[in-house]
Design an enzyme around this catalytic site. Structure first.
Site, PDB file in Angstrom:
ATOM      1  N   GLU A 179       0.830  -1.214   0.000  1.00  0.00           N
ATOM      2  CA  GLU A 179       0.000   0.000   0.000  1.00  0.00           C
ATOM      3  C   GLU A 179       0.863   1.262   0.000  1.00  0.00           C
ATOM      4  O   GLU A 179       0.828   2.074   0.938  1.00  0.00           O
ATOM      5  CB  GLU A 179      -0.942  -0.007   1.198  1.00  0.00           C
ATOM      6  CG  GLU A 179      -1.999  -1.097   1.095  1.00  0.00           C
ATOM      7  CD  GLU A 179      -3.087  -1.014   2.159  1.00  0.00           C
ATOM      8  OE1 GLU A 179      -2.862  -0.395   3.208  1.00  0.00           O
ATOM      9  OE2 GLU A 179      -4.178  -1.578   1.929  1.00  0.00           O
ATOM     10  N   GLU A 371      -5.426  -8.342  -1.110  1.00  0.00           N
ATOM     11  CA  GLU A 371      -6.107  -8.185   0.183  1.00  0.00           C
ATOM     12  C   GLU A 371      -7.573  -7.898  -0.078  1.00  0.00           C
ATOM     13  O   GLU A 371      -7.910  -7.046  -0.909  1.00  0.00           O
ATOM     14  CB  GLU A 371      -5.551  -7.004   0.989  1.00  0.00           C
ATOM     15  CG  GLU A 371      -4.211  -7.234   1.594  1.00  0.00           C
ATOM     16  CD  GLU A 371      -3.777  -6.089   2.500  1.00  0.00           C
ATOM     17  OE1 GLU A 371      -4.638  -5.426   3.118  1.00  0.00           O
ATOM     18  OE2 GLU A 371      -2.562  -5.848   2.562  1.00  0.00           O
TER      19      GLU A 371
HETATM   20  C1  BG6 Z   1      -4.406  -2.859   4.701  1.00  0.00           C
HETATM   21  C2  BG6 Z   1      -3.067  -3.316   5.169  1.00  0.00           C
HETATM   22  O1  BG6 Z   1      -4.444  -1.487   4.891  1.00  0.00           O
HETATM   23  O2  BG6 Z   1      -5.560  -3.282   5.333  1.00  0.00           O
HETATM   24  C3  BG6 Z   1      -3.100  -4.412   6.206  1.00  0.00           C
HETATM   25  O3  BG6 Z   1      -2.199  -3.640   4.117  1.00  0.00           O
HETATM   26  C4  BG6 Z   1      -4.283  -4.214   7.114  1.00  0.00           C
HETATM   27  O4  BG6 Z   1      -1.867  -4.400   6.875  1.00  0.00           O
HETATM   28  C5  BG6 Z   1      -5.549  -4.313   6.277  1.00  0.00           C
HETATM   29  O5  BG6 Z   1      -4.310  -5.079   8.198  1.00  0.00           O
HETATM   30  C6  BG6 Z   1      -6.844  -4.248   7.066  1.00  0.00           C
HETATM   31  O6  BG6 Z   1      -6.869  -3.142   7.876  1.00  0.00           O
HETATM   32  P1  BG6 Z   1      -7.120  -3.252   9.429  1.00  0.00           P
HETATM   33  O7  BG6 Z   1      -6.911  -1.900   9.930  1.00  0.00           O
HETATM   34  O8  BG6 Z   1      -8.497  -3.745   9.579  1.00  0.00           O
HETATM   35  O9  BG6 Z   1      -6.120  -4.220   9.953  1.00  0.00           O
END
Ligand code: BG6
Length: 480
Positions: A179, A371
């Site tokens: 990211e 993701e």
């Molecule tokens: C992304 C990141 O922003 O979202 C992860 O690459 C992160 O590291 C994921 O965990 C989900 O966000 P969160 O804040 O729910 O953990």
């Protein structure tokens, strides 16, 4: 069949959110270690709190996380049971170079990852390795000022050379920075940036981003030279920006917000800054001081594919009446047409299809969704056989709808997609909140927000569901 036979189904994690073992195997202290749980977390992540060491007043969830460091064999065996073809993980930089600026790497750190890769190889699971996922050795922050300093490019190149060389037999899928656009929102987390009183934060962030972009191009160059079979991608936090209404001002604001993310992909995928970014830098009085060699470096070393995270779309408005600002790193107004997760993240499967189409229209490189998932509160219960589990039908619903949308983008719109790794395939520490209670996994880990728990792993209902999805190559998304 919607997906090709070699479609890479799997799950994603990051070192700082799963590994733990923060002071084992010669690992050095990193920014992710000193980022606490609780009210001060946001100040630290945004670079205004100057956290340089651990203290007694805070709990630091990343230090132990879910202890993948000691449980990796058990965890990988569970991923293999689900039929994973790929496992996305990241390298903790300070495990390889504890201070970041050493000449020679820490063998114990390298050995740990080699052991993990061997374990994956045993099950035929391909690693997809993020070179840095929000982590930076603390020494590089206190001594050099983090990514503001171009010297970090040299240290990162050294890291890349070591990784590409040592892991050539095991890894061919790589991402340069997780990211990369997060630097604009959470700069300590994204780039080890801390700000002085009165400092021009915008300038500092874009300068640091530029250093990361040059480093990313170096990674592509070095990676291709060491192994021409390496496939190296960029990674951006994506999610289409919607105008709150059809007012031209809202539409233009949505475009501007979108561009804040796209400019990174432009540099990494097309090899140059878009003209609107150049104009923005001129207005800011920011001179990147790019030499012809650096321009060529960017131009000649573009990524092989574009990867991204997708959790939701974002909605923006120029009018205060549109409502309060919601969301974590990416602020926007609530979209009245969408439901939201318990953490207020809008749920928008069709937005994934829109995002995929936009990215492919613009760059025409294969995409990789690295993701996606639902952060939710899970409750451990006993099933009819007396086994502990979580009845996470809400997670199945979320994933099913998103996989269907990605299937539509592939099948109906013709977007080439390399794979899909669902975020937090095993419960892990939340990046934005530091909580364990914001769970994404198919595997439940017994640990709470204060670090209590046995760390025992349990399969959730979604575990068998995802196994079936993978076994049918995405054809069978049904609940039973
Ligand atoms: C992304 C990141 O922003 O979202 C992860 O690459 C992160 O590291 C994921 O965990 C989900 O966000 P969160 O804040 O729910 O953990």
């Amino acid at each position: 069949m919607s997906f090709p036979n070699d479609f890479l189904w799997g799950g994603a994690t990051a070192a700082n959110q799963v590994e733990g073992g923060w002071n084992e195997g010669g690992r050095g202290l990193a920014n992710v270690d000193v980022t606490p749980w609780g009210a001060d977390r946001r100040k630290v992540m945004s670079g205004t709190a100057n956290a340089h060491a651990l203290d007694q007043n805070h709990f630091y969830p990343g230090l132990e996380a879910v202890d993948f460091y000691h449980h990796y064999k058990e965890d990988i065996a569970l991923f293999a049971q689900m039929g994973f073809k790929v496992f996305r993980m990241s390298i903790a930089w300070s495990r390889i170079f504890p201070n970041g600026d050493e000449e020679t790497p820490n063998e114990e750190g390298l050995q740990f990852y080699e052991d993990v890769f061997k374990e994956l190889q045993k099950y035929g699971i391909e690693p997809l390795v993020t070179i840095t996922h929000f982590d930076c050795p603390m020494h590089l922050i206190t001594e050099y000022g983090g990514w503001k300093n171009p010297k970090l490019i040299e240290f990162y190149k050294r890291l890349c050379t070591v990784l590409f060389t040592r892991f050539k037999p095991y890894v061919k899928w790589w991402l340069t920075f997780n990211e990369i656009n997060m630097i604009l929102h959470l700069p300590f987390m994204g780039a080890g940036l801390e700000f002085e009183e009165g400092e021009d934060q915008e300038k500092a962030k874009y300068l640091a981003a530029h250093n990361e972009l040059l480093a990313s191009a170096w990674a592509v160059k070095i990676g291709h030279e060491i192994n021409p079979e390496n496939r190296i991608g960029c990674m951006v936090a994506a999610g289409e920006f919607y105008p709150y209404c059809s007012m031209p001002e809202d539409v233009f604001l949505a475009k501007e917000k979108e561009r804040e993310n796209l400019l990174f992909i432009d540099v990494q995928s097309r090899g140059e800054y878009p003209r609107y970014a150049q104009k923005m830098f001129e207005r800011m009085g920011l001179d990147l001081g790019m030499s012809p060699d650096q321009e060529n470096l960017l131009k000649d070393n573009t990524v092989d594919f574009i990867s991204f995270s997708y959790y939701s779309t974002r909605c923006v408005s120029t009018r205060p009446e549109a409502g309060e600002q919601v969301g974590n790193a990416f602020k926007g107004v609530r979209n009245p047409y969408l439901k939201a997760s318990d953490w207020g993240w809008a749920i928008d499967p069709l937005g994934l299809r829109t995002t995929m189409n936009s990215l492919y229209d613009l760059y025409q490189k294969p995409l990789f969704i690295v993701e996606n998932g639902l952060g939710a509160t899970d409750e451990l219960i006993k099933d009819e056989n007396g086994e502990w589990t979580v009845a996470d039908d809400y997670r199945i619903e979320y994933l099913k709808a998103h996989i269907q949308a990605m299937k539509d983008a592939v099948e109906l719109d013709g977007v080439p997609l390399l794979g899909y790794t669902s975020w937090g395939c095993i419960d892990l520490v939340s990046a934005s909140t530091g909580e364990m209670s914001k769970r994404y996994g198919f595997i439940y880990v017994d640990r709470d927000d204060q670090g209590n728990g046995t760390l025992k792993r349990y399969k959730k209902k979604s575990f068998d569901w995802y196994k079936k999805v993978i076994a049918s190559n995405g054809e069978d998304l049904s609940n039973n």
